[in-house]
Design a protein around this motif. Structure first.
Motif, PDB file in Angstrom:
ATOM      1  N   LEU A 281      88.573  19.354  88.630  1.00 41.08           N
ATOM      2  CA  LEU A 281      88.317  18.693  89.910  1.00 41.08           C
ATOM      3  C   LEU A 281      86.931  19.126  90.369  1.00 41.08           C
ATOM      4  CD1 LEU A 281      89.261  16.996  92.368  1.00 41.08           C
ATOM      5  CD2 LEU A 281      90.118  19.136  93.356  1.00 41.08           C
ATOM      6  N   SER A 282      85.970  18.222  90.263  1.00 42.32           N
ATOM      7  CA  SER A 282      84.600  18.496  90.691  1.00 42.32           C
ATOM      8  C   SER A 282      84.437  17.907  92.085  1.00 42.32           C
ATOM      9  CB  SER A 282      83.606  17.859  89.705  1.00 42.32           C
ATOM     10  OG  SER A 282      82.288  17.988  90.172  1.00 42.32           O
ATOM     11  N   MET A 283      84.495  18.786  93.078  1.00 41.78           N
ATOM     12  CA  MET A 283      84.656  18.341  94.460  1.00 41.78           C
ATOM     13  C   MET A 283      83.494  18.817  95.329  1.00 41.78           C
ATOM     14  SD  MET A 283      88.165  18.638  96.624  1.00 41.78           S
ATOM     15  CE  MET A 283      88.276  18.112  98.316  1.00 41.78           C
ATOM     16  N   GLN A 284      83.316  18.166  96.453  1.00 44.31           N
ATOM     17  CA  GLN A 284      82.248  18.469  97.393  1.00 44.31           C
ATOM     18  C   GLN A 284      82.850  18.768  98.767  1.00 44.31           C
ATOM     19  OE1 GLN A 284      82.508  15.362  95.748  1.00 44.31           O
ATOM     20  NE2 GLN A 284      81.590  16.388  94.002  1.00 44.31           N
ATOM     21  N   HIS A 319      97.810  25.276  92.991  1.00 42.13           N
ATOM     22  CA  HIS A 319      98.294  24.864  91.670  1.00 42.13           C
ATOM     23  C   HIS A 319      97.408  25.357  90.528  1.00 42.13           C
ATOM     24  CE1 HIS A 319     101.593  22.323  93.075  1.00 42.13           C
ATOM     25  NE2 HIS A 319     100.790  21.955  94.071  1.00 42.13           N
ATOM     26  N   GLY A 320      96.357  26.101  90.849  1.00 44.05           N
ATOM     27  CA  GLY A 320      95.517  26.656  89.790  1.00 44.05           C
ATOM     28  C   GLY A 320      94.646  25.649  89.076  1.00 44.05           C
ATOM     29  N   VAL A 321      94.197  24.620  89.785  1.00 45.45           N
ATOM     30  CA  VAL A 321      93.308  23.626  89.197  1.00 45.45           C
ATOM     31  C   VAL A 321      91.927  24.256  88.971  1.00 45.45           C
ATOM     32  CG1 VAL A 321      92.164  21.399  89.579  1.00 45.45           C
ATOM     33  CG2 VAL A 321      94.538  21.734  90.291  1.00 45.45           C
ATOM     34  N   LYS A 322      91.278  23.869  87.896  1.00 44.91           N
ATOM     35  CA  LYS A 322      89.895  24.270  87.662  1.00 44.91           C
ATOM     36  C   LYS A 322      89.006  23.463  88.604  1.00 44.91           C
ATOM     37  CE  LYS A 322      90.524  25.409  82.769  1.00 44.91           C
ATOM     38  NZ  LYS A 322      90.168  25.029  81.369  1.00 44.91           N
ATOM     39  N   VAL A 323      88.371  24.150  89.553  1.00 43.38           N
ATOM     40  CA  VAL A 323      87.587  23.474  90.578  1.00 43.38           C
ATOM     41  C   VAL A 323      86.102  23.776  90.374  1.00 43.38           C
ATOM     42  CG1 VAL A 323      87.175  23.182  93.045  1.00 43.38           C
ATOM     43  CG2 VAL A 323      89.493  23.634  92.213  1.00 43.38           C
ATOM     44  N   ALA A 324      85.300  22.730  90.331  1.00 44.50           N
ATOM     45  CA  ALA A 324      83.846  22.854  90.284  1.00 44.50           C
ATOM     46  C   ALA A 324      83.279  22.424  91.633  1.00 44.50           C
ATOM     47  CB  ALA A 324      83.266  22.011  89.155  1.00 44.50           C
TER      48      ALA A 324
END
Length: 446
Positions: A281-284, A319-324
């Motif tokens: 999840l590449s989020m701003q 949930h331990g999502v990989k977040v960028a």
């Protein structure tokens, strides 16, 4: 004993001593010394590293050394140019302005970026040859959109390109590519790879600034998405997708997409699915004032997106999502400093150390999904460890306890090093080799 890496004879060498080191992966800083040999880090040690006459030596005097910052969602062409520039400017003007503004990005401490729409592969090559000109770039080249999708900026009275019409201005300058049907999407993805893309960017849902696509819309069929994914996989890389809504996220993930860009209108089960499928999840951390919009419709869409930020971050952490992390700033060059402000805003949603890891080694893990297309795979990014790229910052103050320091890079970043080249330095070297004494830019970076 210090960790050591091989250095080639004749390369520039820089010793940074007496620093508090945040290596980008640990939970604590430590007092130590760091040796750069050429483009990579040669030694990191808690004991003094022997000095010699061929080194440039800088005493950090207790300042915090940290890896260079990264931004996983930039548009360098869009950040550097206004909408009017994009419509009326020549290709050389757009490229020149982009290169000029890229130096500003680097001076803010961002040594690596992933560009998610824009013709930047040529600019990347120039910067790779002259590292002080700007950040490393992972280019996507043109973002691919369906007709009436987020990347279709043609006018309603113009015939779609899929029906024989002329390309829009966005396509002419290599910012966007409109393609319909699996064959055309496949060709468009291959076209971007041909032009130097590290990864492929697709528009899979409605957008804020675009004219014809409400936020709820789902764009590209599953067959079209799989065509792009196959093209990327065949080149050893992956597809990232612009999308906010649940249906679009799920369709993209089912098709094999590896990075969801934005996702602010997701629900919790969909966020949990990202963790289950090992999708990024590449989020701003958007705020409503980050962009100016011309229509009430876009303002309302922006409000809805911004309202989703906090809850999606909370679900992702749960949930331990990989977040960028990235910015997605566009068309307002005068507000480039918001890049630093948005990075510091991560502190509203994460601990300081979580945020610092995200914008260093965390984003770097996402960049490495480019696999065989990774232009910088010969060394590690986002770390101050032996063998990593020599990208580092020296901070006035401790960003591991006060993330807000990085929101004011002009005042608080004392040293910027990229590729072993000093780009900014407000400190005095305790020793400079003969080349520096003669004014060599290799050493001073000025």
């Amino acid at each position: 004993m210090p960790q050591q890496a091989q250095g080639d004879a004749g390369k520039r060498r820089l010793l940074l001593k007496n620093a508090q080191i945040f290596d980008g992966i640990s939970n604590n800083t430590f007092t130590g010394h760091l040796l750069i040999d050429g483009r990579t880090i040669a030694a990191v040690d808690t004991s003094p590293i022997a000095e010699d006459s061929q080194m440039m030596v800088i005493n950090a005097a207790g300042r915090v050394a940290m890896p260079g910052l990264t931004d996983a969602h930039v548009h360098l062409v869009g950040m550097a140019n206004t909408v009017r520039d994009l419509i009326t400017g020549s290709q050389t003007q757009l490229a020149a302005m982009t290169l000029a503004r890229a130096k500003d990005v680097l001076l803010r401490g961002f040594t690596t970026v992933r560009d998610m729409a824009g013709d930047t592969s040529g600019i990347k090559r120039v910067i790779d040859g002259e590292p002080a000109l700007g950040p490393r770039i992972y280019p996507s080249q043109a973002a691919i959109s369906q007709t009436a999708g987020h990347g279709d900026f043609s006018f309603t009275y113009e015939r779609p390109t899929a029906l024989g019409g002329r390309q829009s201005r966005g396509e002419q300058i290599g910012f966007l590519r409109v393609a319909d049907g699996a064959d055309r999407v496949l060709a468009a993805a291959r076209e971007q790879l041909k032009l130097g893309a590290s990864q492929i960017k697709l528009m899979v849902g409605g957008g804020v600034a675009s004219l014809y696509d409400p936020l709820y819309t789902v764009q590209f069929t599953s067959v079209e998405l799989r065509a792009a994914v196959q093209a990327a996989q065949d080149y050893g890389t992956y597809v990232a997708t612009h999308v906010y809504n649940v249906a679009g996220i799920r369709r993209a993930v089912e098709a094999g997409v590896k990075s969801i860009e934005h996702g602010h209108l997701s629900d919790e089960p969909t966020i949990a699915m990202l963790a289950e499928r090992d999708v990024w999840l590449s989020m701003q951390p958007f705020a409503e004032h980050d962009h100016t919009f011309l229509t009430r419709d876009s303002m309302e869409k922006n409000r809805q997106v911004c309202q989703g930020t906090d809850r999606v971050y909370r679900w992702a952490k749960s949930h331990g999502v990989k977040v960028a992390w990235g910015t997605d700033l566009l068309f307002e060059p005068e507000h480039g400093a918001r890049q630093s402000e948005m990075m510091a805003r991560l502190g509203d949603h994460f601990t300081t150390l979580e945020a610092l890891k995200m914008v260093t080694s965390g984003n770097a893990s996402l960049f490495r999904l480019a696999g065989e297309r990774d232009p910088y795979k010969s060394a590690r990014l986002g770390e101050l460890t032996v063998g990593a790229w020599a990208d580092l910052l020296l901070i006035n103050g401790d960003p591991t306890t006060n993330l807000g320091l990085l929101a004011d890079p002009g005042r608080n970043i004392a040293l910027v090093v990229k590729d072993g080249v000093i780009v900014k330095n407000i400190l005095t070297a305790t020793h400079e080799p003969a080349a520096a004494a003669q004014g060599s830019a290799v050493w001073t970076g000025r």
